[in-house]
Scaffold this motif. Structure first.
Motif, PDB file in Angstrom:
ATOM      1  N   ARG A 196       0.829  -1.224   0.000  1.00 38.72           N
ATOM      2  CA  ARG A 196       0.000   0.000   0.000  1.00 38.72           C
ATOM      3  C   ARG A 196       0.860   1.269   0.000  1.00 38.72           C
ATOM      4  N   LEU A 197       1.929   1.261   0.795  1.00 39.06           N
ATOM      5  CA  LEU A 197       2.733   2.485   0.903  1.00 39.06           C
ATOM      6  C   LEU A 197       3.464   2.799  -0.405  1.00 39.06           C
ATOM      7  N   VAL A 198       3.913   1.753  -1.095  1.00 45.18           N
ATOM      8  CA  VAL A 198       4.596   1.950  -2.376  1.00 45.18           C
ATOM      9  C   VAL A 198       3.638   2.593  -3.384  1.00 45.18           C
ATOM     10  N   ASN A 199       2.366   2.232  -3.291  1.00 43.13           N
ATOM     11  CA  ASN A 199       1.382   2.738  -4.259  1.00 43.13           C
ATOM     12  C   ASN A 199       0.612   3.968  -3.780  1.00 43.13           C
ATOM     13  N   ARG A 200       0.972   4.495  -2.618  1.00 46.99           N
ATOM     14  CA  ARG A 200       0.226   5.652  -2.083  1.00 46.99           C
ATOM     15  C   ARG A 200       0.687   6.946  -2.756  1.00 46.99           C
ATOM     16  N   ARG A 201      -0.256   7.782  -3.095  1.00 43.90           N
ATOM     17  CA  ARG A 201       0.023   9.138  -3.574  1.00 43.90           C
ATOM     18  C   ARG A 201      -0.900  10.068  -2.795  1.00 43.90           C
ATOM     19  N   ILE A 202      -0.425  11.314  -2.568  1.00 41.93           N
ATOM     20  CA  ILE A 202      -1.314  12.262  -1.879  1.00 41.93           C
ATOM     21  C   ILE A 202      -1.422  13.560  -2.672  1.00 41.93           C
ATOM     22  N   CYS A 203      -2.503  14.270  -2.380  1.00 38.68           N
ATOM     23  CA  CYS A 203      -2.656  15.588  -2.979  1.00 38.68           C
ATOM     24  C   CYS A 203      -1.939  16.589  -2.070  1.00 38.68           C
ATOM     25  N   PRO A 204      -0.951  17.318  -2.587  1.00 43.08           N
ATOM     26  CA  PRO A 204      -0.210  18.258  -1.732  1.00 43.08           C
ATOM     27  C   PRO A 204      -1.058  19.440  -1.300  1.00 43.08           C
ATOM     28  N   LYS A 205      -2.202  19.652  -1.991  1.00 39.19           N
ATOM     29  CA  LYS A 205      -3.022  20.824  -1.659  1.00 39.19           C
ATOM     30  C   LYS A 205      -4.100  20.466  -0.625  1.00 39.19           C
ATOM     31  N   CYS A 206      -4.919  19.422  -0.924  1.00 42.69           N
ATOM     32  CA  CYS A 206      -6.041  19.148  -0.005  1.00 42.69           C
ATOM     33  C   CYS A 206      -5.829  17.897   0.844  1.00 42.69           C
ATOM     34  N   ASN A 207      -4.662  17.268   0.734  1.00 40.49           N
ATOM     35  CA  ASN A 207      -4.270  16.107   1.558  1.00 40.49           C
ATOM     36  C   ASN A 207      -5.014  14.805   1.244  1.00 40.49           C
ATOM     37  N   LYS A 208      -5.869  14.782   0.229  1.00 40.68           N
ATOM     38  CA  LYS A 208      -6.585  13.538  -0.070  1.00 40.68           C
ATOM     39  C   LYS A 208      -5.566  12.470  -0.485  1.00 40.68           C
ATOM     40  N   SER A 209      -5.830  11.259   0.019  1.00 42.00           N
ATOM     41  CA  SER A 209      -4.884  10.175  -0.215  1.00 42.00           C
ATOM     42  C   SER A 209      -5.442   9.176  -1.233  1.00 42.00           C
ATOM     43  N   TYR A 210      -4.569   8.661  -2.083  1.00 41.45           N
ATOM     44  CA  TYR A 210      -4.978   7.696  -3.114  1.00 41.45           C
ATOM     45  C   TYR A 210      -4.082   6.470  -3.048  1.00 41.45           C
ATOM     46  N   ASN A 211      -4.582   5.377  -3.640  1.00 43.49           N
ATOM     47  CA  ASN A 211      -3.731   4.216  -3.863  1.00 43.49           C
ATOM     48  C   ASN A 211      -3.854   3.881  -5.342  1.00 43.49           C
ATOM     49  N   LEU A 212      -2.709   3.793  -6.020  1.00 46.56           N
ATOM     50  CA  LEU A 212      -2.756   3.649  -7.475  1.00 46.56           C
ATOM     51  C   LEU A 212      -3.506   2.395  -7.907  1.00 46.56           C
ATOM     52  N   ILE A 213      -3.581   1.382  -7.010  1.00 47.13           N
ATOM     53  CA  ILE A 213      -4.272   0.147  -7.377  1.00 47.13           C
ATOM     54  C   ILE A 213      -5.712   0.125  -6.853  1.00 47.13           C
ATOM     55  N   THR A 214      -5.867   0.388  -5.518  1.00 45.41           N
ATOM     56  CA  THR A 214      -7.200   0.193  -4.940  1.00 45.41           C
ATOM     57  C   THR A 214      -8.078   1.453  -4.940  1.00 45.41           C
ATOM     58  N   ILE A 215      -7.470   2.635  -4.811  1.00 43.23           N
ATOM     59  CA  ILE A 215      -8.281   3.875  -4.869  1.00 43.23           C
ATOM     60  C   ILE A 215      -7.601   4.836  -5.832  1.00 43.23           C
ATOM     61  N   PRO A 264      -7.005   7.804  -8.678  1.00 47.07           N
ATOM     62  CA  PRO A 264      -7.748   9.024  -9.031  1.00 47.07           C
ATOM     63  C   PRO A 264      -8.487   8.793 -10.348  1.00 47.07           C
ATOM     64  N   LYS A 265      -9.554   9.561 -10.573  1.00 46.13           N
ATOM     65  CA  LYS A 265     -10.332   9.380 -11.814  1.00 46.13           C
ATOM     66  C   LYS A 265      -9.478   9.736 -13.031  1.00 46.13           C
ATOM     67  N   LYS A 266      -8.706  10.860 -12.899  1.00 47.62           N
ATOM     68  CA  LYS A 266      -7.795  11.234 -13.984  1.00 47.62           C
ATOM     69  C   LYS A 266      -6.383  10.940 -13.518  1.00 47.62           C
ATOM     70  N   GLU A 267      -5.635  10.196 -14.312  1.00 46.98           N
ATOM     71  CA  GLU A 267      -4.314   9.739 -13.885  1.00 46.98           C
ATOM     72  C   GLU A 267      -3.432  10.890 -13.367  1.00 46.98           C
ATOM     73  N   GLY A 268      -2.917  10.719 -12.157  1.00 51.57           N
ATOM     74  CA  GLY A 268      -1.962  11.682 -11.603  1.00 51.57           C
ATOM     75  C   GLY A 268      -2.574  12.949 -11.038  1.00 51.57           C
ATOM     76  N   CYS A 284      -9.395  18.599  -6.155  1.00 49.74           N
ATOM     77  CA  CYS A 284      -8.954  19.953  -6.525  1.00 49.74           C
ATOM     78  C   CYS A 284      -8.096  19.989  -7.798  1.00 49.74           C
ATOM     79  N   GLY A 285      -7.852  18.821  -8.394  1.00 53.67           N
ATOM     80  CA  GLY A 285      -7.141  18.796  -9.674  1.00 53.67           C
ATOM     81  C   GLY A 285      -5.631  18.961  -9.580  1.00 53.67           C
TER      82      GLY A 285
END
Ligand code: AMP
Length: 208
Positions: free
Chosen positions: A113-132, A134-138, A143-144
């Motif tokens: 999970r940690l290897v695949n985690r990405r976060i939004c630097p602006k609103c702090n929302k957290s994603y997982n490239l496999i399980t959660i 983002p709708k638009k890649e990257g 907040c886009g």
């Protein structure tokens, strides 16, 4: 209602606290986000915090207590994720939680999970490239902004964070376990299954 989530980095504390917060309309506070927000402001305090957390070390107790108290001083109901993180913080914070959800996960799942985690630097929302993803890649759904990897998610910093968890945070499981309001949840499973289990415990508690 005062709710605490405990578990290793990547166990899902942030994900489930956000889901509960939205559905039950209880404000949630993530100590990591509070510290990262301070870093973003570029203040002297932010620089000091950064020198600890970028390497995976805990922020000093006086800093974290001051920030947490600023957010929680007048609030009756809240969900906490990431604080308290050791027995010293438990003793200084002096709060009785109605329920503590302990998300127990195996190391292999956590690392994936940690290897695949990405976060939004602006609103702090957290994603997982496999399980959660983002709708638009990257890009952040909310907040886009362009998603980033956390600075403390290098191999070395993750190792350090997991070591600190074992030494400092794991004793809280025993501490709250003895008090009788800790619920252990198998956090290795799929998000909706875990969330429904958490929710059913919470509903029982609310209807008591
Ligand atoms: P997290 O977002 O929960 O993974 O936290 C990221 C980092 O913020 C941790 O590795 C610590 O450096 C710092 N941090 C978060 N919560 C605390 C806390 N309660 N006490 C001290 N440091 C913390």
């Amino acid at each position: 209602m005062k709710i605490l989530f405990l578990g290793k980095a990547g166990s899902g504390k942030g994900t489930y606290s956000e889901m509960l917060s939205r559905e039950f309309k209880i404000p949630k506070f993530n100590s990591g986000d509070i510290l990262r927000d301070e870093i973003k402001k570029g203040t002297e305090l932010g620089k000091e915090i950064s020198s600890y957390i970028d390497k995976g070390n805990l922020a000093p107790i006086d800093i974290i207590l001051k920030l947490i108290n600023k957010y929680l001083s007048d609030i009756e109901n809240f969900i906490l994720d990431g604080f308290p993180r050791n027995l010293e913080q438990v003793k200084l914070f002096k709060t009785n939680f109605d329920v503590i959800f302990y998300l127990k996960c195996s190391d292999i799942i956590i690392l994936r999970r940690l290897v695949n985690r990405r976060i939004c630097p602006k609103c702090n929302k957290s994603y997982n490239l496999i399980t959660i993803p983002p709708k638009k890649e990257g890009l952040c759904d909310v907040c886009g902004s362009r998603l980033v990897k956390r600075i403390d998610e290098t191999k070395e910093a993750i190792k350090k964070r997991l070591e600190i968890y074992e030494k400092e945070t794991l004793p809280l499981i025993n501490y709250y376990g003895k008090k009788g309001n800790l619920i252990e949840i198998n956090g290795d499973r799929e998000i909706n299954i875990v969330y429904n289990e958490i929710k059913s415990y919470l509903k029982k508690l609310i209807n008591k």
